[in-house]
Scaffold this active site. Structure first.
Site, PDB file in Angstrom:
ATOM      1  N   HIS A 120       0.828  -1.217   0.038  1.00  0.00           N
ATOM      2  CA  HIS A 120       0.087   0.099   0.107  1.00  0.00           C
ATOM      3  C   HIS A 120       0.788   1.235   0.138  1.00  0.00           C
ATOM      4  O   HIS A 120       0.799   2.080  -0.591  1.00  0.00           O
ATOM      5  CB  HIS A 120      -1.062   0.090   1.192  1.00  0.00           C
ATOM      6  CG  HIS A 120      -1.827   1.017   1.360  1.00  0.00           C
ATOM      7  ND1 HIS A 120      -3.070   1.157   0.843  1.00  0.00           N
ATOM      8  CD2 HIS A 120      -1.587   2.281   1.902  1.00  0.00           C
ATOM      9  CE1 HIS A 120      -3.642   2.541   1.032  1.00  0.00           C
ATOM     10  NE2 HIS A 120      -2.813   3.166   1.615  1.00  0.00           N
ATOM     11  N   GLU A 121       1.816   1.633   0.736  1.00  0.00           N
ATOM     12  CA  GLU A 121       2.504   2.511   1.042  1.00  0.00           C
ATOM     13  C   GLU A 121       3.450   2.853  -0.261  1.00  0.00           C
ATOM     14  O   GLU A 121       3.792   3.777  -0.647  1.00  0.00           O
ATOM     15  CB  GLU A 121       3.654   2.454   2.250  1.00  0.00           C
ATOM     16  CG  GLU A 121       2.696   2.457   3.656  1.00  0.00           C
ATOM     17  CD  GLU A 121       1.607   3.397   3.664  1.00  0.00           C
ATOM     18  OE1 GLU A 121       1.545   4.627   3.104  1.00  0.00           O
ATOM     19  OE2 GLU A 121       0.757   3.350   4.353  1.00  0.00           O
ATOM     20  N   HIS A 139       2.036   4.766  -2.771  1.00  0.00           N
ATOM     21  CA  HIS A 139       2.013   6.390  -2.546  1.00  0.00           C
ATOM     22  C   HIS A 139       3.314   6.580  -3.067  1.00  0.00           C
ATOM     23  O   HIS A 139       3.674   7.435  -3.619  1.00  0.00           O
ATOM     24  CB  HIS A 139       1.692   6.597  -1.065  1.00  0.00           C
ATOM     25  CG  HIS A 139       0.338   6.479  -0.604  1.00  0.00           C
ATOM     26  ND1 HIS A 139      -0.378   7.437  -0.931  1.00  0.00           N
ATOM     27  CD2 HIS A 139      -0.067   5.548   0.505  1.00  0.00           C
ATOM     28  CE1 HIS A 139      -1.849   7.073  -0.404  1.00  0.00           C
ATOM     29  NE2 HIS A 139      -1.671   6.237   0.234  1.00  0.00           N
ATOM     30  N   GLU A 164      -4.534   8.091  -2.883  1.00  0.00           N
ATOM     31  CA  GLU A 164      -5.131   6.800  -2.257  1.00  0.00           C
ATOM     32  C   GLU A 164      -5.410   5.985  -3.544  1.00  0.00           C
ATOM     33  O   GLU A 164      -5.335   4.446  -3.380  1.00  0.00           O
ATOM     34  CB  GLU A 164      -6.471   7.106  -1.415  1.00  0.00           C
ATOM     35  CG  GLU A 164      -6.577   6.009  -0.555  1.00  0.00           C
ATOM     36  CD  GLU A 164      -5.845   5.825   0.740  1.00  0.00           C
ATOM     37  OE1 GLU A 164      -4.843   6.617   0.998  1.00  0.00           O
ATOM     38  OE2 GLU A 164      -6.016   4.690   1.126  1.00  0.00           O
TER      39      GLU A 164
END
Lengths: 509, 509
Positions: free
Chosen positions: B273-274, B277, B303
């Site tokens: 997930h990170e 980003h 997001e």
């Protein structure tokens, strides 16, 4: 009328303290970014981030030399006002005023040219050292010396132009005071080195030629740090190529060290040395935090604290009486045939060598004096930059009895001149001189000093250092401080005697 | 005359760009300090250093609302000038002008009161959550909602006061646009969840109840990061309690994750997930570096990139066809009885739960919609703060079929309201909506999309994302960008279809 003056002064004080806090806050942040760029930052981000921190550095400089600062300093240094200021404020005003006056005295154009020159000089120095070609660095260094001579004239001095440069690193220090100190130390060191060489005796240094697992080294370094007095909740220990200590705040002091598998000494004494710097900063009076007072008194005093812990404490017999059994548990195979006395002698081996940063406790000072003499003669106009390689090699032969075969392991080895750091080198030996004088005092006041070390009671020693030195931060000038601590001006006897005693013991002279 | 205007404009542009660079430089540094305070800083230094960074944050705010900024914006937004600006400058002006106008519109006193209130509210929220007592937080939240209602009136809006707050996180977004999107998603999600529950089918989730050595987890996370497209020379991966991604510069993007021995999923999907980003930020056009454009388009678009990588890529069958054999090498004992299909289904388990941050891909959006509806009704004055626990629990029952037994696992679980972050929550589900719409487009343009994943050719996918989304930074508004990427406005069909298809597969509906 009086009331009006008071109100003006009160308003000026409030603004001055707010400005001091802002500058110190920004400096704390710059400290963190410096640490990060050396320890954490990924490769690809460094250039752009260096520009970002450059912007913040410029902001700090602008605040330090701003019209607002000038106006406030004018109010606070006026005859009627400076008398009524408390001690802390006086010192703050002194610190900012010195920087302000010096910075204002250099014309902006000249400073700009000089900044560009030193940036280029650093690249030239790197290339020269890599190619072993002094000629590449020569034209840059000539210009830097010219600027430094000019700056010295602008700053002003009483006896020797080099005084103006020394003052930047050790406020108040002069050639007149330093010459006799260094002369005494040089003579006795050259003599002592000669006797060690003639004795034909050696130490069991070969213990350090073995491999020491890096993971175990790390554990041991982390094990000793809190015992010798470094608060791990107010700091960190990380790794870099060149060990350093970086203060962010009093509650956040970061050390680095370097682990080499074939040289267990490197990390060990690097860590203890940096811990000396770090503990100093951790112990500054919290009331001085967020102000210009929150750092150490001077480069020399700071170095005294790292040298004291590294050498007077960390290379003592008693230190290893306490720590050696622990070290043996970490490295049983490597140390099985080495006694604690052998180990103590091994960490105190003396051997003339070319590179300053690798020198032992005795020969280190000779490396420094050679540089001091060269800097003084350069700034004084007695020698020229082109003469440096020859002068360097001659002095190496005179003091250490060895001559470098290349300039890279001679005159080109240090970065300092490429950034114009003339006046910096003496701090290193001043640190040793201060440390030995402090050792004498602490032994008088704590007669069991070495017994405490032998029993691992480092808190007794650290408490003394905190109480007598560390807590004051920048409150006293180095000269005021050494007198306050030891009751007398700095003198060379104590270091001379300390070295004599230690090496007589180590080499059985 | 024209020439004079040009010169004025030229001068204004130079000053504006210099100011933009200075603000961005300082913001980069603040980014680093935020990262450091969460990842590296020793305990005892945090409070004072927070004051230091507060000083720098204040400086950035002052620059953003300075007289100089106001004057420059006045010049650059004037009718004759705004026409001749290039696109990049127009966007910069838009960004600074929006912030300037908003900030200037709130009276300084009001803003000051509000800042103090949110600081106190955070403490109250922490205490309330700990003691499970909504009443402790209630009076603070009531005041915050009052302020937010006031701010909404000051900022202005067309239809619904909540629009003014949404705009802060997703520029241009309104209740009118969001309501039908969320309604469609909510209905289909509730329905799908119902069918999953009724099916009585389960996934072999028990695989995650085993221990996974943390050191091995770390190695595996570091192994996958560069393969999925995160440049480790332009970033780092560290550990924190709450995973996050922090940009310092385009060449320095730092991720954190959290390793839990009894929950290998936590770090794994946290890291992916990170990384979504982080890769976004690493791919921004270097020409936008050191300017306000260097970040992502909006919270929702950002997001979308993390959700896309975590869910559409990282929770796909093909992803695990590629990575599972590697994972098995790291954890042979734990995975010996689990097939790749079983593992795929296990990472896609659906189960209604109380805590948003632990929710699965399907139920997560229901957690968000509940919050959205409450915020909208609060700001619109349809419900009052004291009603929140009851409203919360009723909606949990309606959407997820469960009712929290305490407010700590209900209305008190999130930090957002305590800092006044009304309008923030919708970004999370917007990210999912954007991501599904982008998935549809990428599958059209790269028909072998999932085959590339199955073969570990993530560079094909990342190159597409870079080219079509990441490189633009803040150049386009989120609405402009989604139309540019996918050819149409955001709509909910794609996510609804995606979820329907995935869970039919996972649960064999």
């Amino acid at each position: 009328m009086e009331k009006v003056v008071d109100q003006t002064l009160q308003a000026a004080l409030e603004k001055f303290n707010a400005l001091d806090q802002k500058i110190t806050h920004f400096s704390s942040i710059i400290g963190l970014t410096d640490w990060d760029s050396k320890v954490m930052a990924p490769k690809k981000g460094r250039n752009v981030f260096a520009k970002a921190t450059g912007t913040l550095r410029t902001e700090v400089f602008k605040l330090q030399v701003s019209e607002e600062m000038g106006d406030l300093l004018a109010v606070l240094t006026s005859a009627e006002n400076s008398e009524v200021l408390d001690q802390v404020t006086k010192v703050k005003v002194r610190e900012y005023n010195e920087f302000y006056q010096k910075s204002k005295s250099i014309p902006a154009d000249l400073f700009q040219e000089y900044s560009i020159l030193t940036a280029q000089a650093n690249d030239a120095w790197e290339e020269a050292r890599e190619k072993n070609e002094f000629a590449i660095f020569l034209p840059y260094l000539e210009k830097i010396v010219d600027y430094k001579r000019k700056f010295a004239e602008i700053y002003g001095y009483e006896d020797h132009p080099y005084d103006a440069l020394l003052d930047e690193f050790e406020p108040g220090l002069t050639v007149k005071r330093l010459d006799p100190l260094f002369a005494e130390l040089r003579e006795s060191s050259v003599n002592l080195l000669e006797r060690i060489k003639k004795s034909g005796k050696t130490t069991p240094e070969e213990v350090f030629e073995q491999s020491f697992e890096i993971e175990k080294q790390k554990e041991f370094n982390r094990f000793i740090l809190p015992i010798i007095g470094f608060d791990m909740e107010a700091g960190r220990l990380d790794e870099t190529v060149h060990p350093f200590a970086q203060t962010v705040t009093i509650g956040d002091v970061r050390l680095t060290t370097r682990y080499i598998e074939k040289n267990v000494r490197s990390a060990l004494f690097g860590t203890i040395h940096e811990a000396g710097h770090g503990i100093y900063e951790q112990h500054v009076n919290p009331a001085y935090e967020e102000s210009v007072l929150q750092s150490g008194a001077s480069f020399g005093i700071h170095e005294s604290q790292s040298r004291f812990l590294e050498n007077m404490v960390g290379r003592s017999n008693e230190f290893w009486n306490y720590f050696y059994p622990h070290l043996v548990k970490y490295f049983p195979a490597q140390l099985k045939n080495v006694s604690v006395d052998g180990f103590y002698r091994a960490v105190n081996s003396v051997k003339p060598s070319f590179i300053r940063v690798e020198a032992d406790e005795l020969t280190y000072n000779l490396h420094i004096m050679l540089r001091y003499e060269i800097e003084k003669a350069l700034i004084g106009g007695e020698i020229e930059v082109k003469d440096l390689p020859a002068v360097w090699n001659q002095k190496m032969q005179d003091y250490l009895g060895i001559t470098p075969s290349t300039d890279s392991e001679g005159v080109l080895q240090d970065v300092h001149w490429s950034f114009g750091g003339f006046g910096y080198f003496p701090s290193y030996s001043l640190g040793n001189l201060y440390a030995a004088q402090i050792l004498r005092t602490i032994q008088k006041e704590i007669p069991d000093f070495y017994a405490h070390i032998e029993n691992g009671r480092f808190e007794v020693i650290q408490e003394w250092l905190r109480e007598n030195i560390h807590q004051y931060g920048k409150l006293y000038t180095p000269n005021e401080l050494i007198i306050k601590i030891t009751g007398e001006q700095l003198n060379a006897n104590y270091l001379v005697e300390y070295l004599e005693k230690k090496y007589s013991e180590v080499y059985g002279l």
